[in-house]
Design an enzyme around this catalytic site. Sequence first.
Site, short mmCIF file in Angstrom:
data_model
loop_
_atom_site.label_atom_id
_atom_site.label_comp_id
_atom_site.label_asym_id
_atom_site.label_seq_id
_atom_site.Cartn_x
_atom_site.Cartn_y
_atom_site.Cartn_z
N SER A 1 0.98 -1.15 0.00
CA SER A 1 0.25 0.13 0.07
C SER A 1 0.87 1.22 0.06
O SER A 1 1.98 1.22 0.50
CB SER A 1 -0.84 0.10 1.33
OG SER A 1 -1.29 1.10 1.31
N TYR B 1 -1.16 0.16 10.44
CA TYR B 1 -1.80 -0.40 9.15
C TYR B 1 -0.29 -0.01 8.31
O TYR B 1 0.21 -0.92 7.58
CB TYR B 1 -2.66 0.05 8.35
CG TYR B 1 -2.85 -0.22 6.89
CD1 TYR B 1 -3.44 -1.47 6.77
CD2 TYR B 1 -2.71 0.56 5.97
CE1 TYR B 1 -3.71 -1.75 5.53
CE2 TYR B 1 -3.06 0.34 4.69
CZ TYR B 1 -3.29 -0.96 4.38
OH TYR B 1 -3.36 -1.26 2.95
#
Length: 258
Positions: free
Chosen positions: A143, A156
Amino acid sequence: MIPDYRGEFTGKRVVITGAAGLIGTWTAEAFHAEGAELLLSDNRAEPVQELAKRLGAHAAVADLTTGAGVDELIAAIDEHWPTADILVNNAGIYPRTPVATTERETVETIFAVNVLAPYQLARHVIATMTATGTQGCIVNLSSGAAKRPTRTGGVYSASKAALEMLTRSLALETGEAGIRVNSVGPGFAPGSEVSELPDEHVAKMRRAIPLGRTSGPGDAPSAILWLCSSAASFVTGTTLDVDGGRTAGDFTPSGGAS
């Protein structure tokens, strides 16, 4: 649009985790269109079984938050094939919670799915590829958050940064065996989360993307298939961001505020 690989993936054994999600489904459809054999995994039984039925694939319901759940998926892989040719570690979770107020249990769950499950699956698949002389590929879904943390997604971001380092480390360890390990950082794709996103949030995200649009069905899957193809035979240990320039830096559209 997915390029025509002219049968290169015909009969290739492909494992995709998080297959019932948006990017997982797009990726499964792309490999299916190229003639691959699929084992699709997700923790949601009905969606993954329906997808597997539609694509003529194997389905495995597995909870990747636990080592036992990962072991169940490994057993399913071994039940069908002596090894996979391609592993796509797509499953991931993104609870929006600031680091300072995140409970240890939540951190452990995020890292279990985003780092430990890919590690455990890659470890097994590398062993079976090596034992069978298979020069396969592993693609981990990273990501842009690995490079651009936010105030509500620090854990995250840390997990995806760890996944990218795992990717590079595995590439160093497996190169001599002809196994390639890479990551793809997909762009913002409305509908990829369980909860529906407000239109104003989608519009704001779109304005922050230099190419001016959100990610579609052909974007991340095209990168994944390319990395697994002979066209990328000299590519390993890298992360390919397919995000319209989002991670390149802060962006404000001409004539307007972001």
